[in-house]
Scaffold this motif. Sequence first.
Motif, short mmCIF file in Angstrom:
data_model
loop_
_atom_site.label_atom_id
_atom_site.label_comp_id
_atom_site.label_asym_id
_atom_site.label_seq_id
_atom_site.Cartn_x
_atom_site.Cartn_y
_atom_site.Cartn_z
N ILE A 216 0.78 -1.10 -0.01
CA ILE A 216 -0.03 -0.08 0.05
C ILE A 216 0.90 1.27 -0.04
CG2 ILE A 216 -1.61 1.19 1.25
CD1 ILE A 216 -3.03 -1.31 2.23
N LEU A 217 1.90 1.16 0.93
CA LEU A 217 2.85 2.49 0.99
C LEU A 217 3.89 2.63 -0.33
CD1 LEU A 217 4.03 2.26 4.55
CD2 LEU A 217 1.96 3.64 3.71
N HIS A 220 0.87 4.50 -3.28
CA HIS A 220 0.37 5.43 -3.14
C HIS A 220 1.03 6.57 -2.35
CE1 HIS A 220 -3.16 3.37 -4.77
NE2 HIS A 220 -2.89 2.40 -3.92
N VAL A 221 1.13 7.94 -2.81
CA VAL A 221 1.80 8.74 -1.76
C VAL A 221 0.74 9.31 -1.10
CG1 VAL A 221 2.83 11.16 -2.12
CG2 VAL A 221 3.21 9.49 -3.89
N ILE A 222 1.07 9.23 0.18
CA ILE A 222 0.28 10.00 1.38
C ILE A 222 0.60 11.27 1.47
CG2 ILE A 222 -0.55 9.93 3.58
CD1 ILE A 222 0.15 6.89 3.70
N PRO A 223 -0.31 12.22 1.36
CA PRO A 223 -0.08 13.84 1.37
C PRO A 223 0.60 13.95 2.89
CG PRO A 223 -2.08 13.18 0.53
CD PRO A 223 -1.82 12.08 0.88
N TYR A 224 1.71 14.57 2.72
CA TYR A 224 2.54 15.16 3.98
C TYR A 224 3.29 14.06 4.58
CZ TYR A 224 -0.41 19.24 2.89
OH TYR A 224 -1.00 20.17 2.27
N PHE A 225 3.39 12.67 4.16
CA PHE A 225 3.52 11.68 4.80
C PHE A 225 4.83 11.02 3.93
CE2 PHE A 225 3.57 7.39 6.97
CZ PHE A 225 3.99 7.78 7.93
N LEU A 226 5.19 11.40 2.77
CA LEU A 226 6.19 10.85 2.12
C LEU A 226 7.21 10.18 2.51
CD1 LEU A 226 6.81 9.70 -0.89
CD2 LEU A 226 7.72 11.83 -1.30
N GLN A 229 6.68 7.22 4.78
CA GLN A 229 6.77 5.97 3.96
C GLN A 229 7.93 5.52 3.78
OE1 GLN A 229 3.38 8.37 1.26
NE2 GLN A 229 3.54 6.15 0.51
N ILE A 267 5.83 5.68 -5.98
CA ILE A 267 6.07 6.87 -5.13
C ILE A 267 7.53 7.47 -5.52
CG2 ILE A 267 4.72 6.07 -3.48
CD1 ILE A 267 7.03 5.63 -1.70
#
Length: 299
Positions: A216-217, A220-226, A229, A267
């Motif tokens: 999952i990580l 997908h790029v998680i906003p403000y959490f790159l 990850q 990512i």
Amino acid sequence: HAIDPASYGPAGSPSVFSGICNPMAEFGFIIAATLGTAAGTTDLTDGVFRQLVITGRSRLSLYFARIPAGLAILLPLVAVAFTMLCLVTSYEGVPQPSSVEVNGVSIPVRLDESQLHSWIDQHPRQAAAAFQPGPVPSAALVPSANRDIATLYGEYHSDEIAGSNPATNEMVKIGLWIELEVGIGFMVGLGLGSLTGQRTVSTIVMIALEIIVTPILAAHVIPYFLDGQRLVVGIALDQLRPAGLAAGLGGHGAGKALFGGKGVLQIPPMPTWAMILVIAGWIVGWSVIGGWKMVTRDA
């Protein structure tokens, strides 16, 4: 292959090689983690931890003695299995292709970036079908190729590697990468098992990390959490994945890393130094945590 040759290549084909190596790495990590959690909790579950302590031997030495013992079991088994796969691929491999299939379009092999650009200029319709499948005007690709030739070449090169028999040096890189994946799985499982003291819980956490959290990580790029990850060891190992395996998984654009690898991440890749720090940090960090828990645990 004997039942469905259209879907499954013959023994020794590049698709079979990558199709076996990738699950070998994934399940190797899980098996190694399971062995690690067992090594970190067996003395507690069997009720022999007190007997180990009263021998007078350092608790740290009791913990760190499990690392070479576990790796001595795992790494030779992986090496034997991978060597057998390499021998089959080498002696039963299909002839090297004379062209590269990109979305069903044949492109000459062994083109460099400038030669691919010339081929696109000379064959705009084929290039459009290869690199922009769908109802796209053929003339639209040529201006885009002037700007994005590096991206197009990356796709071409990935398909070239995926369709070619792996070279000896590429096999060595892949074998070392699988051994690293397995070794990290064992050491993290050992540290987590020592920390929790629960074999079942630790094993479930490690399996979830490998087959649920990491994919999952990585996708997908998680906003403000790159940056968060990128701290997961599976992300760093995916970026390190050698090109011969990344191409088989359809990876694009993660850029070159150690071993000449191209990751399969969706990512943005981390710098090479950061990737090394993440891998080393997980090895050292979980070893320290496991050793600390062993020293401070009540006997």
